[in-house]
Scaffold this motif. Structure first.
Motif: not given
Length: 163
Positions: A42-43, A81-86, A90-99
């Motif tokens: 889903a992510a 959710t946005r962290s899981f999607i990121s 493959g956008r790890i830095i963005e995922a860290i910023r979200y959560h």
């Protein structure tokens, strides 16, 4: 010397598996495996359109966080959710910023896929499943403390910013 240590420190055995769990352990592993695959898939299908908006196939999904809608504050889970999607994209830095904890939980789910597959194979072959009780005894308190600290940080920083 080692004989003395063994007599002082008794061998620690893992706790026994309750009979009901042993009877249906293949089902338990199957449910965990299906859940992990579904969440990761889903992510992968979801997209982040705007900083607070998620869509699937370019159709926006309404915000589900009741706490944020009522108060305007981010709840401790906002951004997960946005962290899981990121992470799925493959956008790890963005995922860290979200959560930050979203990255940890996503990796935990990804690890569950090969682990639960192996567990299913072992149980179907009539062998005992792998037991990680020593790791669980350490990991569960660490996760509980981490989540608590994150909640205090998330809520505390919003309170300070509103003053």
């Amino acid at each position: 010397m080692s004989d003395q240590l063994e007599s002082i420190a008794p061998q620690i055995e893992p706790p026994p598996i309750p009979a009901i769990i042993k009877k249906y352990q293949w089902l338990t592993h199957l449910v965990i495996l299906v859940f992990a695959i579904a969440v990761v898939a889903a992510a992968g299908f979801l997209q982040i359109d705007q900083p607070r908006r998620v869509s699937v196939f370019n159709l926006p999904i309404p915000e589900l966080c009741t706490f944020h809608r009522l108060t305007g504050w981010d709840c401790p889970g906002c951004g997960m959710t946005r962290s899981f999607i990121s992470m799925a994209h493959g956008r790890i830095i963005e995922a860290i910023r979200y959560h930050l904890l979203g990255v940890v939980f996503f990796l935990f789910l990804v690890i569950q896929i090969p682990l639960q597959t192996g567990q299913l194979i072992r149980v179907r072959q009539g062998r005992e499943p792998w037991r990680f009780w020593r790791i669980q005894r350490v990991l569960l308190p660490v996760v509980a403390v981490s989540v608590t600290l994150f909640v205090v940080y998330r809520v505390g920083s919003q309170v300070v910013n509103r003053l």
